[in-house]
Design a protein around this motif. Structure first.
Motif, PDB file in Angstrom:
ATOM      1  N   PHE A  71      35.896  45.652   8.027  1.00 43.29           N
ATOM      2  CA  PHE A  71      36.482  46.896   7.541  1.00 43.29           C
ATOM      3  C   PHE A  71      37.048  47.760   8.674  1.00 43.29           C
ATOM      4  O   PHE A  71      37.282  48.953   8.489  1.00 43.29           O
ATOM      5  CB  PHE A  71      35.449  47.672   6.731  1.00 43.29           C
ATOM      6  N   VAL A  72      37.288  47.161   9.832  1.00 40.42           N
ATOM      7  CA  VAL A  72      37.929  47.874  10.934  1.00 40.42           C
ATOM      8  C   VAL A  72      39.395  48.086  10.600  1.00 40.42           C
ATOM      9  O   VAL A  72      40.091  47.171  10.140  1.00 40.42           O
ATOM     10  CB  VAL A  72      37.787  47.096  12.259  1.00 40.42           C
ATOM     11  N   ARG A  73      39.868  49.310  10.823  1.00 39.99           N
ATOM     12  CA  ARG A  73      41.281  49.660  10.605  1.00 39.99           C
ATOM     13  C   ARG A  73      41.872  50.145  11.932  1.00 39.99           C
ATOM     14  O   ARG A  73      41.140  50.539  12.842  1.00 39.99           O
ATOM     15  CB  ARG A  73      41.385  50.773   9.559  1.00 39.99           C
ATOM     16  N   PRO A  74      43.216  50.184  12.066  1.00 35.30           N
ATOM     17  CA  PRO A  74      43.824  50.702  13.295  1.00 35.30           C
ATOM     18  C   PRO A  74      43.371  52.140  13.572  1.00 35.30           C
ATOM     19  O   PRO A  74      43.226  52.939  12.637  1.00 35.30           O
ATOM     20  CB  PRO A  74      45.322  50.647  12.992  1.00 35.30           C
ATOM     21  N   PRO A  75      43.133  52.495  14.835  1.00 38.82           N
ATOM     22  CA  PRO A  75      42.606  53.833  15.164  1.00 38.82           C
ATOM     23  C   PRO A  75      43.414  54.983  14.586  1.00 38.82           C
ATOM     24  O   PRO A  75      42.845  55.989  14.148  1.00 38.82           O
ATOM     25  CB  PRO A  75      42.646  53.848  16.699  1.00 38.82           C
ATOM     26  N   ALA A  76      44.742  54.862  14.560  1.00 39.15           N
ATOM     27  CA  ALA A  76      45.586  55.959  14.093  1.00 39.15           C
ATOM     28  C   ALA A  76      45.371  56.277  12.618  1.00 39.15           C
ATOM     29  O   ALA A  76      45.636  57.396  12.175  1.00 39.15           O
ATOM     30  CB  ALA A  76      47.059  55.636  14.347  1.00 39.15           C
ATOM     31  N   GLU A  77      44.892  55.321  11.844  1.00 40.02           N
ATOM     32  CA  GLU A  77      44.694  55.548  10.411  1.00 40.02           C
ATOM     33  C   GLU A  77      43.439  56.380  10.132  1.00 40.02           C
ATOM     34  O   GLU A  77      43.321  56.984   9.073  1.00 40.02           O
ATOM     35  CB  GLU A  77      44.608  54.204   9.677  1.00 40.02           C
ATOM     36  N   ASN A  78      42.485  56.374  11.051  1.00 39.85           N
ATOM     37  CA  ASN A  78      41.246  57.155  10.897  1.00 39.85           C
ATOM     38  C   ASN A  78      40.523  56.823   9.599  1.00 39.85           C
ATOM     39  O   ASN A  78      40.001  57.698   8.909  1.00 39.85           O
ATOM     40  CB  ASN A  78      41.557  58.657  10.972  1.00 39.85           C
ATOM     41  N   ARG A  79      40.472  55.555   9.283  1.00 38.35           N
ATOM     42  CA  ARG A  79      39.798  55.055   8.089  1.00 38.35           C
ATOM     43  C   ARG A  79      38.982  53.824   8.460  1.00 38.35           C
ATOM     44  O   ARG A  79      39.242  53.158   9.457  1.00 38.35           O
ATOM     45  CB  ARG A  79      40.804  54.681   6.992  1.00 38.35           C
ATOM     46  N   GLY A  80      38.013  53.496   7.622  1.00 36.38           N
ATOM     47  CA  GLY A  80      37.258  52.276   7.794  1.00 36.38           C
ATOM     48  C   GLY A  80      36.202  52.364   8.877  1.00 36.38           C
ATOM     49  O   GLY A  80      35.735  53.448   9.238  1.00 36.38           O
ATOM     50  N   TYR A  81      35.832  51.200   9.392  1.00 38.44           N
ATOM     51  CA  TYR A  81      34.673  51.054  10.262  1.00 38.44           C
ATOM     52  C   TYR A  81      35.034  51.177  11.741  1.00 38.44           C
ATOM     53  O   TYR A  81      36.044  50.629  12.195  1.00 38.44           O
ATOM     54  CB  TYR A  81      34.025  49.693  10.019  1.00 38.44           C
ATOM     55  N   SER A  82      34.184  51.890  12.484  1.00 36.67           N
ATOM     56  CA  SER A  82      34.272  51.966  13.943  1.00 36.67           C
ATOM     57  C   SER A  82      32.992  51.368  14.514  1.00 36.67           C
ATOM     58  O   SER A  82      31.910  51.930  14.332  1.00 36.67           O
ATOM     59  CB  SER A  82      34.404  53.419  14.417  1.00 36.67           C
ATOM     60  N   PRO A  83      33.076  50.223  15.217  1.00 38.41           N
ATOM     61  CA  PRO A  83      31.879  49.601  15.784  1.00 38.41           C
ATOM     62  C   PRO A  83      31.318  50.401  16.957  1.00 38.41           C
ATOM     63  O   PRO A  83      31.993  51.281  17.502  1.00 38.41           O
ATOM     64  CB  PRO A  83      32.393  48.228  16.265  1.00 38.41           C
ATOM     65  N   PRO A  84      30.098  50.101  17.350  1.00 37.49           N
ATOM     66  CA  PRO A  84      29.528  50.740  18.542  1.00 37.49           C
ATOM     67  C   PRO A  84      30.399  50.512  19.769  1.00 37.49           C
ATOM     68  O   PRO A  84      31.028  49.465  19.921  1.00 37.49           O
ATOM     69  CB  PRO A  84      28.174  50.040  18.702  1.00 37.49           C
ATOM     70  N   LYS A  85      30.449  51.522  20.630  1.00 33.48           N
ATOM     71  CA  LYS A  85      31.186  51.473  21.889  1.00 33.48           C
ATOM     72  C   LYS A  85      32.675  51.192  21.700  1.00 33.48           C
ATOM     73  O   LYS A  85      33.312  50.569  22.536  1.00 33.48           O
ATOM     74  CB  LYS A  85      30.559  50.441  22.830  1.00 33.48           C
ATOM     75  N   SER A  86      33.237  51.666  20.599  1.00 30.87           N
ATOM     76  CA  SER A  86      34.681  51.569  20.397  1.00 30.87           C
ATOM     77  C   SER A  86      35.352  52.920  20.528  1.00 30.87           C
ATOM     78  O   SER A  86      36.565  53.033  20.382  1.00 30.87           O
ATOM     79  CB  SER A  86      34.992  50.973  19.016  1.00 30.87           C
ATOM     80  N   GLU A  87      34.546  53.967  20.817  1.00 28.83           N
ATOM     81  CA  GLU A  87      35.093  55.311  20.939  1.00 28.83           C
ATOM     82  C   GLU A  87      34.457  56.044  22.119  1.00 28.83           C
ATOM     83  O   GLU A  87      33.401  55.646  22.615  1.00 28.83           O
ATOM     84  CB  GLU A  87      34.838  56.133  19.663  1.00 28.83           C
ATOM     85  N   SER A  88      35.132  57.117  22.528  1.00 29.99           N
ATOM     86  CA  SER A  88      34.548  58.028  23.512  1.00 29.99           C
ATOM     87  C   SER A  88      35.069  59.419  23.182  1.00 29.99           C
ATOM     88  O   SER A  88      36.211  59.758  23.479  1.00 29.99           O
ATOM     89  CB  SER A  88      34.941  57.632  24.941  1.00 29.99           C
ATOM     90  N   LEU A  89      34.221  60.212  22.519  1.00 25.58           N
ATOM     91  CA  LEU A  89      34.643  61.518  22.025  1.00 25.58           C
ATOM     92  C   LEU A  89      35.056  62.466  23.145  1.00 25.58           C
ATOM     93  O   LEU A  89      35.932  63.315  22.960  1.00 25.58           O
ATOM     94  CB  LEU A  89      33.544  62.152  21.185  1.00 25.58           C
TER      95      LEU A  89
END
Length: 344
Positions: A71-89
């Motif tokens: 359920f991973v979606r492209p980052p720009a869509e801001n939808r679906g699943y984000s796995p661990p260590k895929s972001e840095s706020l």
């Protein structure tokens, strides 16, 4: 002493007396000017709805990682699943983290789609359709989404009264609002992450939009940066929703209302992380709305920007690793806090 004020909004939920409404306005304005966070009670969200949300969070995040990655979606869509260590706020503020894309939380996002506003011609790039992992997940999450949106819109009515603007001001600003519900999970099996003294559950950041409605477990982890440049532990009071302002509110009020920095530093007990769940509803405003400081709030500290431009810059930082160089004021507060923490 750092205190997150409690604000009872029942007079605005239930059409209370003028005196009760005025008391709510005063309490909310004080919280917005001094802390930027508040414990909101009298919100009227039924426990059965929040219980359903919690069960949906458990249902989805209890799956194996590979199943969730479907359920991973492209980052720009801001939808679906984000796995661990895929972001840095912290990158959303232009602040370099210890290592890029190192926040260990996992999340699932749903939000308002273009189809939700049929009277307006909207881009699906800005108002993406949702992905639902299961019918049971959708059946539990959608009712909470509606309730959180109702609370957010109730709060913006109080905002109008507190700021002395036309009662319809926020209605116009949010007539086709970018609304996103982000469900977060802060528990991972041993071996999936590197446990250490500087473990980052969710890096320091400010929220992007007008107001955030947060449901969370009563588990330690959330920390809010006070005016004393000290990080303070905060968790929801019994039966309360945690509310905080976002950048759009700070821009509108020329920083007289606070978009407060916060982060998650989860407790580690015997080498494992105590589980913490949260669901943040972001009420951001219309993508095409131009935001600038309101008249009467002093010499403008911010240039005009559309809601879309602001959110794209911050999402590109947190989810795509493109450093947000426009967040100068926010970044300076992060660095000042880091310096103060080091000096202590």
């Amino acid at each position: 002493m750092f205190v997150v004020p409690t604000v009872d909004i029942s007079a605005w939920v239930e059409d209370g007396s003028a005196e009760a409404r005025a008391a709510t306005v005063e309490a909310l304005d004080h919280a917005c000017r001094t802390v930027g966070f508040m414990q909101v009670v009298g919100h009227g969200v039924p426990a059965v709805i929040t219980d359903g949300l919690a069960s949906a969070i458990d249902e989805f995040f209890g799956q194996e990682l590979e199943a969730k990655k479907e359920f991973v979606r492209p980052p720009a869509e801001n939808r679906g699943y984000s796995p661990p260590k895929s972001e840095s706020l912290s990158y959303s503020l232009g602040v370099d983290p210890v290592s890029r894309m190192n926040d260990f939380f996992e999340a699932f996002n749903v939000g308002a789609s273009a189809a939700d506003y049929p009277a307006v011609a909207l881009s699906e790039q800005d108002y993406a359709a949702n992905t639902w992992p299961s019918a049971s997940f959708q059946d539990c999450v959608e009712p909470y989404f509606r309730e959180a949106r109702r609370v957010a819109r109730t709060l913006t009515r109080v905002f109008s009264a507190a700021l002395g603007v036309d009662p319809s001001f926020f209605e116009q600003l949010t007539s086709h609002s970018i609304d996103v519900l982000r469900m977060n999970n802060y528990a991972l099996p041993p071996g999936r992450i590197e446990l250490g003294a500087d473990l980052t559950g969710m890096g320091e950041h400010t929220d992007f939009g007008i107001v955030t409605v947060l449901w969370a477990d009563r588990v330690a982890g959330l920390q809010v940066l006070g005016a004393d440049k000290v990080w303070h532990d905060v968790q929801p009071a019994e039966g309360a929703l945690l509310i905080n302002l976002g950048d759009i509110s700070a821009r509108l009020t020329n920083d007289q209302w606070m978009s407060t920095l916060h982060r998650v530093k989860p407790p580690v007990v015997d080498g494992t992380i105590e589980r913490r769940r949260s669901a943040a509803f972001f009420h951001d405003g219309n993508a095409d709305a131009v935001v600038a400081p309101l008249p009467g709030f002093g010499e403008p500290l911010y240039d005009p920007v559309t809601v879309k431009e602001h959110i794209v810059a911050k999402l590109s930082g947190s989810r795509a690793g493109v450093k947000n160089v426009a967040a100068v004021r926010e970044a300076s507060r992060v660095l000042a806090a880091a310096t103060a923490e080091h000096d202590r």
